[in-house]
Design a protein around this motif. Structure first.
Motif, PDB file in Angstrom:
ATOM      1  N   MET B 146       0.703  -1.373   0.089  1.00 19.42           N
ATOM      2  CA  MET B 146       0.108  -0.055  -0.057  1.00 19.42           C
ATOM      3  C   MET B 146       0.804   1.192  -0.099  1.00 19.42           C
ATOM      4  SD  MET B 146      -3.086   1.121  -0.143  1.00 19.42           S
ATOM      5  CE  MET B 146      -4.113   2.318   0.694  1.00 19.42           C
ATOM      6  N   ASN B 147       2.080   1.063   0.614  1.00 19.26           N
ATOM      7  CA  ASN B 147       2.832   2.371   0.753  1.00 19.26           C
ATOM      8  C   ASN B 147       3.267   2.871  -0.517  1.00 19.26           C
ATOM      9  OD1 ASN B 147       3.166   1.614   3.342  1.00 19.26           O
ATOM     10  ND2 ASN B 147       5.425   1.777   3.355  1.00 19.26           N
ATOM     11  N   LEU B 149       1.292   2.429  -3.295  1.00 22.91           N
ATOM     12  CA  LEU B 149       0.184   3.011  -4.056  1.00 22.91           C
ATOM     13  C   LEU B 149      -0.294   3.994  -3.546  1.00 22.91           C
ATOM     14  CD1 LEU B 149      -2.126  -0.306  -3.808  1.00 22.91           C
ATOM     15  CD2 LEU B 149      -1.619   0.759  -5.863  1.00 22.91           C
ATOM     16  N   VAL B 150       0.182   4.412  -2.293  1.00 23.78           N
ATOM     17  CA  VAL B 150      -0.306   5.862  -1.602  1.00 23.78           C
ATOM     18  C   VAL B 150       0.588   6.772  -2.273  1.00 23.78           C
ATOM     19  CG1 VAL B 150      -0.451   7.126   0.394  1.00 23.78           C
ATOM     20  CG2 VAL B 150      -1.253   4.796   0.326  1.00 23.78           C
ATOM     21  N   ASP B 152       2.024   6.622  -5.263  1.00 24.37           N
ATOM     22  CA  ASP B 152       1.333   7.010  -6.553  1.00 24.37           C
ATOM     23  C   ASP B 152       0.122   7.711  -6.601  1.00 24.37           C
ATOM     24  OD1 ASP B 152       3.751   5.728  -7.480  1.00 24.37           O
ATOM     25  OD2 ASP B 152       2.993   3.667  -7.835  1.00 24.37           O
ATOM     26  N   ALA B 153      -0.616   7.557  -5.647  1.00 24.39           N
ATOM     27  CA  ALA B 153      -1.816   8.185  -5.771  1.00 24.39           C
ATOM     28  C   ALA B 153      -1.922   9.545  -5.477  1.00 24.39           C
ATOM     29  CB  ALA B 153      -2.941   7.553  -4.915  1.00 24.39           C
ATOM     30  N   ALA B 154      -0.934  10.247  -5.127  1.00 22.91           N
ATOM     31  CA  ALA B 154      -0.767  11.484  -4.720  1.00 22.91           C
ATOM     32  C   ALA B 154      -1.073  12.450  -5.924  1.00 22.91           C
ATOM     33  CB  ALA B 154       0.250  12.078  -3.999  1.00 22.91           C
ATOM     34  N   PRO B 155      -2.246  13.191  -5.802  1.00 25.59           N
ATOM     35  CA  PRO B 155      -2.517  14.057  -7.087  1.00 25.59           C
ATOM     36  C   PRO B 155      -1.437  15.009  -7.392  1.00 25.59           C
ATOM     37  CG  PRO B 155      -4.076  14.813  -5.072  1.00 25.59           C
ATOM     38  CD  PRO B 155      -2.833  13.639  -4.665  1.00 25.59           C
TER      39      PRO B 155
END
Lengths: 464, 655
Positions: B146-147, B149-150, B152-155
């Protein structure tokens, strides 16, 4: 051009589930969360940092009379990081009341069954292994048997706590370092991100606004930098206090006359009993049993097999100075049971002159009666198992924060229509426990998951 | 002095004074007095953990809690004991006792949190005494999936069209407020700004050093001192320069008044570079603000100094929207420009400057461009060589050469070429690399710039240049030692393109004409310097250089005088920044004539007649005559024309 199809405010249980469903359906989704992202590698160790780092205002928010402490998480995953992951379905008593209040026909055990089934299928649920039950749990069970009350083993969202390796789940109140507890970063939020949802952490939303054709979110990053976003659908899932506060700060009270009304919190009262032999309630599974007693349910309370870490215990125990300290030295000899009241008397949420959330929530005589009936049962359980002394906790706690944006038929009765959209709004929705029409008397997490999925279906339908 | 000591944070806590900590210990000892098993609160060192808790408090709770601790520190022991006992009874009291309950939860909550949260050196003893041994004993290795993923998910937080539009709208409305302030009020705000910068200079230097890699002295001089200097210039001169200006009225317009008014343009867009991120924010903001403008500041994405500029402006008394910061890369800058600011002030490279100007051209937004340079140093044999060596080093290497006015080409009169080179190499080798206060040369700020230096060096060496210093550079590290090159010529990139790095390429010349032609052999025209014992000769040469700024026997010092304008010739830019020209560059320079409300009809107004034509013709001829005779003739032609015009104007053609 909007920045996103949908913005979800809050990465807790409601927000993560709604975002996962919307993203899966192809929406460009942004989740904004005030808290930090933490993983098993960097959850705070211990209660002091846990309170300070995972909760709003350092873990202490009070009602206006300072008789109830309300806890709301501020972390990616929200309540699912700090709760006990008890995933219970609502019964007819809760759902009939909701149906009656809202006119929503699927509020019935049959109507909710497919939603619950879907929600449950999305996480790992296990029965807490009774062979590892600690003495606190065994006292609870023994007392229930002695008094003729009904209890049963707990169902919990977990994937294996490896008690045989000596893990004490009370530590996981500050985040499960075993990645067993089914918090949203392991489940719905992870699905949302895998499907392409964006996640902005440590960003506090300060105001929302609805314009012709789009919604706006004005927020502030941890470094003080303001950011704004536009979207089509805006979903409030900041938790009951967060979602209410946001609408109040954004000046929606004129549009929503019932905003902040109908606040419930399942007031909980802790009782500690001292036993001659060590109880070691901190060992093994945090809880193993729950009350399953029709009489309790009728009387409007339930009993929980719980405990509190040292700071919580110290704050609850009566006495001052050396007397208090000597009780703390006997902490290992304490068992604990909590009465959770199904509160019938609603409170309300307001903004103070300084713009701070003000929580008016008291127990009326009916709710005090419920608490009293609960205590009577606790006292019988403790006495029947040989307790030497019983201490009442100094104040109540609210962990299940609900309402204020209740689902309702009319704007006079609540803030949210049957499609989870705010009355009078074209694109602002609520999808957390703030939409609960009343206090169910049952742990809300699974129902928040189910309702968030339902809300997502409506949002997708409206967007079409 | 006493007050200072008490309000100054203690070494243990950033948030509480020693006195408040004393109050905490006194209070804590009531809750946890200690016995043979457990230490007292004050003896446990638990108070040292206070910031861990207090940083999470609501600001109002924190303020209340400080008050409680101050009280606890001052109350006599028996009174404090009674207070603690009273608070302890509050649970049993009615709704009116809510404040007592809150105070008890605050006091007991903090004391128990620190003590039973095992803060301080006594923590293990407390833990042992209560037998708290809960633990997670299994461990899971590796990083949770998840680290990533988080991460990469930062806008992408580069501002959206909506954010930028909103910022400009707020700037437009804020500008009305700024314009309504009298100049003294604006200058008072700028005066406070200077105070805040001075007080917070260590913090600013640390942030700038951290983001740019520059050494502390470069940051102190280039970012703090120069910025304060400019504020001082504004304080002394802005009022005078922005006052209405009288202009002489020609004789034909006798009786009228001519004026120039210096009014704000509106909203200024400042697009700033990364080499002086603090100076290039505050200086344009303060000049534009002094002239009554609102500012949108777009810092470089490499050195955003996130939150710092806003925080400093706010502390100085700037309202939030007077000067706003929009973060992001070139896209953000383009979004801003699309909002049609009333002027764009851009500092950066030629390449980006062209893009800015192209977009501005579409929108007819006025531009001021401060672009790159390839500054030449011309050294004549009669100059003081030791001074010239020291000056050349500083001129070429300050800010690690990352200044648009760095010396990038050194033309040395042949007769002293060898002796200059020897001295320079010796001195350069003594320079110390690093970012501390004892260091001379800081790091390169961006990886792209490191790559340019590598490329230019390799190009020069391949074409026959000789590298005399800086061999230790691995051609990767951002800490580049100064590189002295000889046997260079204009076929090499290092002599043609802006380097923005610590190069010192040396070329010999013979005679004034040769020096001038070499120095002018570039598309750039920012600044230059001429070194000679013969000041007249130096000035003659300086006048022949196609540059915006020139120093004699020094370099870059025109920038040090904030009364002088700054700007480039040729492709080094358009417009002038700072000084009188710079301040007025942020003004709408409004021409005004004031005439009386008389009954007079002007001679050049209708109707036109034969007779009037003849009179006007006479006057036109007279206007070219000089001396007293001309004046008399002009008056003789003018007076009848005036009365004729009045008559015609009132009675019409027939009159």
């Amino acid at each position: 051009m909007q920045d996103y199809d949908a913005i979800v405010i809050g990465a807790g249980v409601g927000g993560s589930n709604v975002a996962a469903a919307l993203t899966a359906a192809g929406m460009r989704c942004l989740i904004i969360e005030a808290g930090r992202y933490r993983s098993r590698q960097d959850y705070p160790r211990g209660e002091l940092d846990g309170n300070a780092q995972l909760f709003w205002n350092g873990g202490m928010e009070l009602n206006t009379s300072a008789t109830l402490a309300l806890l709301r998480a501020r972390v990616v995953g929200g309540g699912s990081i700090v709760n006990q992951a008890l995933l219970d379905e609502f019964d007819d008593i809760a759902l009939d009341d909701w149906r009656e209040r809202t006119g929503i026909t699927w509020f019935s055990t049959a109507g909710m069954a497919p939603l619950y089934a879907e929600a449950k299928a999305s996480v790992s649920i296990q029965q807490v292994p009774v062979e590892h039950a600690n003495r606190n749990a065994r006292i609870f069970k023994q007392g229930f048997e002695n008094c003729g009350f009904q209890c049963k083993p707990l169902q919990r969202g977990q994937s294996g706590c490896r008690h045989e390796e000596g893990n004490d789940c009370i530590e996981c109140l500050y985040g499960c370092r075993l990645d067993s507890k089914q918090a949203t970063p392991l489940t719905s939020l992870q699905r949302a991100l895998k499907a392409g949802a964006k996640l902005l952490t440590e960003c506090e939303v300060e105001a929302i606004a609805e314009q012709a054709g789009f919604s706006e979110v004005h927020a502030r990053l941890a470094d003080g930098r303001p950011v704004s976003f536009r979207c089509n659908s805006l979903i409030l899932a900041a938790g009951t206090l967060g979602s209410n506060a946001l609408l109040l700060k954004s000046g929606w009270q004129d549009r929503l006359p019932a905003l902040g009304q109908g606040f419930y919190c399942h007031p909980q009262f802790m009782y500690f009993a001292r036993y001659r032999e060590p109880v070691d309630a901190q060992r093994g599974p945090f809880q193993s049993y729950k009350s399953d007693d029709a009489g309790f349910r009728q009387q409007g309370f339930k009993l929980e097999n719980v405990f509190a870490p040292p700071i919580g215990t110290a704050l609850m125990l009566p006495g001052l100075g050396l007397g208090h300290q000597r009780q703390m030295a006997l902490m290992r000899h304490f068992a604990c049971i909590e009465v959770a009241v199904r509160d019938s008397h609603p409170g309300s949420l307001h903004l103070s002159g300084q713009g701070r959330l003000q929580i008016n929530k008291e127990l009326n005589s009916e709710d005090r009666q419920r608490a009293k009936a609960g205590y009577a049962a606790v006292e019988r359980i403790f006495r029947s198992t040989g307790a030497e002394q019983i201490h009442s906790g100094r104040f109540g706690i609210g962990l299940h924060l609900m309402g204020g944006l209740r689902l309702a038929r009319r704007p006079e009765e609540g803030c949210v229509e049957g499609n989870f959209r705010l009355f009078g709004s074209r694109r602002v929705y609520a999808a957390d426990a703030s939409v609960f029409p009343s206090a169910p008397g049952i742990n809300p997490s699974l129902t928040i998951m189910a309702l968030a999925r339902k809300a997502a279906a409506h949002i997708l339908e409206d967007a079409r | 002095m006493k007050r200072d000591l008490e309000t100054f944070p203690s070494p243990v806590s950033r948030l509480f004074t020693p006195q408040q900590l004393k109050g905490l210990n006194r209070l804590g000892d009531f809750y946890c007095p200690g016995d043979e098993l457990m230490p007292a609160f004050s003896a446990s060192g638990a108070a040292e953990g206070i910031d861990r808790l207090a940083t999470a408090m609501h600001p109002r709770d924190l303020a209340d809690f400080r008050l409680l601790l101050t009280l606890a520190a001052r109350l006599p022991q028996p009174l404090l004991a009674s207070l603690v006992n009273l608070l302890d009874q509050a649970d049993r009291l009615g709704p009116w006792a809510k404040d007592l309950r809150m105070a008890r939860l605050g006091a007991a909550g903090v004391a128990y949190s620190l003590y039973y949260g095992f803060a301080g050196s006594g923590g293990p003893r407390v833990r042992a005494a209560i037998g708290w041994d809960a633990a997670i004993r299994s461990s899971i290795s590796g990083e949770p999936a998840m680290n990533q993923l988080v991460r990469d998910a930062a806008p992408d937080l580069s501002p959206t069209a909506a954010t930028v539009e909103d910022a400009f709208q707020r700037a437009h409305s804020a500008q009305v407020t700024i314009a309504a302030l009298i100049i003294e009020q604006r200058l008072a705000v700028l005066d406070r700004l200077g105070e805040v910068i001075l007080r917070r200079r260590d913090e600013i230097i640390a942030r700038v050093s951290q983001e740019t890699g520059k050494c502390a002295t470069d940051a102190l001089l280039g970012e703090i001192f120069a910025t304060l200097d400019n504020l001082e210039y504004l304080r002394k001169n802005a009022r005078k320069l922005l006052s209405d200006r009288k202009v002489a009225t020609p004789l034909a317009m006798l009786g009228k008044k001519s004026r120039v008014w210096y009014e704000p343009l509106g909203t200024i867009l400042v697009i700033a570079p990364w080499n002086y991120p603090f100076y290039q924010a505050i200086v344009p903001i303060s000049i534009a603000f002094a002239a009554g403008n609102a500012v949108i500041h777009k810092p470089s994405e490499f050195t955003p100094l996130t939150g710092l500029i806003e925080s400093i402006l706010q502390e100085a008394g700037f309202a939030r929207d007077w000067a706003q910061v929009v973060y992001g890369d070139g896209k953000a800058g383009a979004h801003c420009l699309a909002q049609r600011p009333d002027k764009v002030f851009f500092t950066g490279s030629i390449a980006t400057g062209k893009k800015v100007m192209a977009q501005a051209a579409e929108l007819l937004v006025p531009v001021e461009l401060e672009l790159g340079g390839k500054d030449a140093m011309i050294l004549f044999a009669d100059a003081n060589l030791d001074r010239a060596v020291a000056g050349a080093m500083w001129g070429a290497l300050t800010n690690t050469g990352q200044s648009c006015t760095s010396i990038e080409r050194l033309y040395i009169e042949r007769s002293v070429f060898d002796s200059f080179t020897v001295k320079l190499v010796e001195k350069v080798q003594a320079l110390q690399l690093g970012t501390g206060r004892d260091d001379d040369i800081g790091q390169m700020t961006t990886a792209a710039q490191v790559a340019i230096i590598r490329h230019q060096l390799e190009d020069a060496l391949a074409k026959g240049a000789r590298q005399l210093t800086g061999h230790s550079w691995d051609r990767q590290s951002p800490q580049i030692p100064p590189i002295v090159l000889t046997q260079v010529d204009h076929s090499m990139l290092v002599m043609e393109e802006e380097s923005f790095g610590p190069f010192l390429p040396l070329m010999p010349f013979e005679g004034d004409d040769h020096a001038v032609s070499l120095a002018n052999r570039t598309i750039y025209g920012l600044s230059a310097c001429v070194w000679s014992g013969d000041i007249a000769r130096a000035q003659r040469v300086a006048r022949r250089l196609h540059v915006g700024n020139v120093s004699i026997n020094n370099h870059m010092i025109t920038e040090g005088n904030h009364g002088l304008p700054f700007g480039g010739a040729k492709q080094s830019g358009i417009g002038r920044f700072k000084g009188e020209e710079g301040l007025r560059g942020f003004c709408n320079i409004k021409a005004v004539m004031i005439d009386g409300n008389s009954s007079k009809i002007e001679a050049n107004w209708y109707p036109f007649t034969e007779a009037k034509y003849a009179a006007m013709d006479k006057m036109t001829v007279a206007s070219r005559m000089r001396g007293l005779g001309g004046l008399v003739r002009f008056a003789l032609a003018g007076l009848p024309l005036e009365s004729l015009a009045n008559k015609l104007g009132r009675k019409g053609r027939k009159g």
